[in-house]
Scaffold this active site. Structure first.
Site, PDB file in Angstrom:
ATOM      1  N   PRO A  13      10.725 -10.619  30.436  1.00 18.18           N
ATOM      2  CA  PRO A  13      11.806 -10.022  31.300  1.00 18.18           C
ATOM      3  C   PRO A  13      11.125  -9.628  32.660  1.00 18.18           C
ATOM      4  CG  PRO A  13      11.631  -8.352  29.890  1.00 18.18           C
ATOM      5  CD  PRO A  13      10.631  -9.598  29.036  1.00 18.18           C
ATOM      6  N   ASN A  14      11.846  -9.856  33.610  1.00 21.72           N
ATOM      7  CA  ASN A  14      11.177  -9.079  35.172  1.00 21.72           C
ATOM      8  C   ASN A  14      10.247 -10.248  36.273  1.00 21.72           C
ATOM      9  OD1 ASN A  14      13.561  -7.310  35.453  1.00 21.72           O
ATOM     10  ND2 ASN A  14      11.942  -6.157  34.476  1.00 21.72           N
ATOM     11  N   ARG A  21       8.800  -9.179  45.001  1.00 18.81           N
ATOM     12  CA  ARG A  21       8.726  -8.085  45.063  1.00 18.81           C
ATOM     13  C   ARG A  21       7.477  -7.017  44.300  1.00 18.81           C
ATOM     14  NH1 ARG A  21      14.273  -8.731  43.694  1.00 18.81           N
ATOM     15  NH2 ARG A  21      15.490  -8.383  44.881  1.00 18.81           N
ATOM     16  N   ASN A  77       2.856 -13.792  27.988  1.00 19.11           N
ATOM     17  CA  ASN A  77       3.355 -12.092  29.030  1.00 19.11           C
ATOM     18  C   ASN A  77       4.464 -10.979  28.929  1.00 19.11           C
ATOM     19  OD1 ASN A  77       3.199  -9.403  30.411  1.00 19.11           O
ATOM     20  ND2 ASN A  77       2.368 -11.168  32.384  1.00 19.11           N
ATOM     21  N   HIS A  83       5.317  -3.688  25.192  1.00 14.37           N
ATOM     22  CA  HIS A  83       5.340  -1.824  24.524  1.00 14.37           C
ATOM     23  C   HIS A  83       6.825  -1.610  23.894  1.00 14.37           C
ATOM     24  CE1 HIS A  83       2.840  -2.283  27.828  1.00 14.37           C
ATOM     25  NE2 HIS A  83       3.396  -2.606  29.133  1.00 14.37           N
ATOM     26  N   ASP A  90       7.155  -9.832  15.368  1.00 16.24           N
ATOM     27  CA  ASP A  90       7.262 -10.405  14.105  1.00 16.24           C
ATOM     28  C   ASP A  90       7.659 -12.254  14.717  1.00 16.24           C
ATOM     29  OD1 ASP A  90       6.953  -8.249  12.740  1.00 16.24           O
ATOM     30  OD2 ASP A  90       9.295  -7.787  12.645  1.00 16.24           O
ATOM     31  N   GLU A 101      -2.034 -12.790  24.943  1.00 12.28           N
ATOM     32  CA  GLU A 101      -1.913 -12.316  25.593  1.00 12.28           C
ATOM     33  C   GLU A 101      -2.831 -11.868  26.954  1.00 12.28           C
ATOM     34  OE1 GLU A 101      -2.414  -8.059  23.543  1.00 12.28           O
ATOM     35  OE2 GLU A 101      -0.348  -7.201  25.428  1.00 12.28           O
ATOM     36  N   SER A 105      -1.410  -7.406  35.561  1.00  9.12           N
ATOM     37  CA  SER A 105      -2.288  -5.349  36.048  1.00  9.12           C
ATOM     38  C   SER A 105      -2.459  -5.065  35.021  1.00  9.12           C
ATOM     39  CB  SER A 105      -0.280  -4.445  36.334  1.00  9.12           C
ATOM     40  OG  SER A 105       0.219  -4.153  35.197  1.00  9.12           O
ATOM     41  N   ARG A 110      -1.997   2.867  33.465  1.00  9.69           N
ATOM     42  CA  ARG A 110      -0.955   2.553  34.346  1.00  9.69           C
ATOM     43  C   ARG A 110      -0.490   3.928  33.668  1.00  9.69           C
ATOM     44  NH1 ARG A 110       2.601  -2.585  35.937  1.00  9.69           N
ATOM     45  NH2 ARG A 110       3.930  -1.157  36.199  1.00  9.69           N
ATOM     46  N   ARG A 114       2.357   2.851  28.539  1.00  5.56           N
ATOM     47  CA  ARG A 114       2.613   0.582  28.602  1.00  5.56           C
ATOM     48  C   ARG A 114       0.931   0.466  28.096  1.00  5.56           C
ATOM     49  NH1 ARG A 114       5.301  -0.950  33.330  1.00  5.56           N
ATOM     50  NH2 ARG A 114       6.178  -0.042  34.138  1.00  5.56           N
TER      51      ARG A 114
HETATM   52  O1  CA2 Z   1       1.026  -6.757  34.152  1.00  2.75           O
HETATM   53  C1  CA2 Z   1       1.855  -7.371  33.747  1.00  2.75           C
HETATM   54  O2  CA2 Z   1       1.838  -8.007  33.399  1.00  2.75           O
HETATM   55  C2  CA2 Z   1       3.053  -6.422  32.835  1.00  2.75           C
HETATM   56  O3  CA2 Z   1       3.404  -7.328  31.622  1.00  2.75           O
HETATM   57  C3  CA2 Z   1       4.196  -6.571  33.695  1.00  2.75           C
HETATM   58  C4  CA2 Z   1       5.396  -6.258  33.111  1.00  2.75           C
HETATM   59  C5  CA2 Z   1       5.256  -4.111  32.838  1.00  2.75           C
HETATM   60  O4  CA2 Z   1       6.146  -3.914  31.991  1.00  2.75           O
HETATM   61  C6  CA2 Z   1       3.949  -4.581  31.857  1.00  2.75           C
HETATM   62  O5  CA2 Z   1       3.601  -2.793  31.670  1.00  2.75           O
HETATM   63  C7  CA2 Z   1       2.866  -5.059  32.516  1.00  2.75           C
HETATM   64  C8  CA2 Z   1       6.586  -5.707  34.227  1.00  2.75           C
HETATM   65  C9  CA2 Z   1       7.169  -7.182  34.792  1.00  2.75           C
HETATM   66  C10 CA2 Z   1       7.475  -7.572  35.768  1.00  2.75           C
HETATM   67  O6  CA2 Z   1       7.683  -8.238  36.843  1.00  2.75           O
HETATM   68  C11 CA2 Z   1       8.112  -8.172  38.340  1.00  2.75           C
HETATM   69  C12 CA2 Z   1       7.569  -8.438  39.231  1.00  2.75           C
HETATM   70  C13 CA2 Z   1       7.420  -8.813  40.403  1.00  2.75           C
HETATM   71  C14 CA2 Z   1       8.797  -7.545  41.041  1.00  2.75           C
HETATM   72  C15 CA2 Z   1       9.101  -7.000  39.687  1.00  2.75           C
HETATM   73  C16 CA2 Z   1       9.143  -6.857  38.910  1.00  2.75           C
END
Ligand code: CA2
Length: 147
Positions: A13-14, A21, A77, A83, A90, A101, A105, A110, A114
């Site tokens: 997600p995201n 962003r 990823n 988390h 599963d 994996e 970041s 963080r 996380r």
């Molecule tokens: O560091 C990573 O790759 C994460 O998997 C990214 C996740 C975060 O929840 C994990 O703790 C670490 C969040 C992805 C959000 O991606 C965005 C990218 C651009 C703008 C906003 C969010």
């Protein structure tokens, strides 16, 4: 019919927002850049790639289930599902495929929530904090594991 092995690249997600962003945290590269990088790296190792990104847990789980039929390994990823999701864990276990994996970041630098991953202890390799380069390394590691 192709005889080369295929890897499944999963982005959670995201991650579709990459490059639009929070560049200070996630960099300027887009999801398309990530997918191109993995495809190019995999190709050098003689591997094909199927890429999936979704903001929906069930869609990711379905894609992981399908990998049982025609993929040799998974680079993932899981985003924030890292988390939270026992269901994703599963599904990965059910494939019996090698998993690498990757996180853009350094999750350990963080927030405390996380620091735990439901995937890391079932992954062959975990890569954090290297930005988009981490996907290249993750792909090379999966290629090495697949021999
Ligand atoms: O560091 C990573 O790759 C994460 O998997 C990214 C996740 C975060 O929840 C994990 O703790 C670490 C969040 C992805 C959000 O991606 C965005 C990218 C651009 C703008 C906003 C969010």
């Amino acid at each position: 019919m192709s005889t080369s092995k295929r890897l499944l690249l999963v982005n959670g997600p995201n991650l579709n927002l990459l490059g639009t962003r929070e560049p200070d945290v996630y960099g300027h590269d887009t999801l398309a850049d990530v997918e191109d990088l993995v495809a190019g790296t995999a190709s050098e190792a003689g591997l094909e790639v199927r890429a999936v990104q979704s903001n929906h847990e069930g869609v990711l789980i379905d894609a992981i289930h399908e990998a049982r039929n025609d993929c040799a390994g998974i680079v993932i990823n899981p985003g924030a599902f890292t988390h939270t999701s026992i269901a994703l864990r599963d599904a990965l276990l059910a494939t019996e495929l090698p998993v690498v994996e990757v996180h853009l970041s350094n999750v350990h630098r963080r927030e405390a929530f996380r620091h735990h991953s439901y995937v890391s202890d079932i992954a062959e390799v975990v890569v954090v904090g290297a930005g988009i380069d981490g996907y290249e390394f993750a792909t090379r590691q999966l290629a090495r594991i697949l021999g």
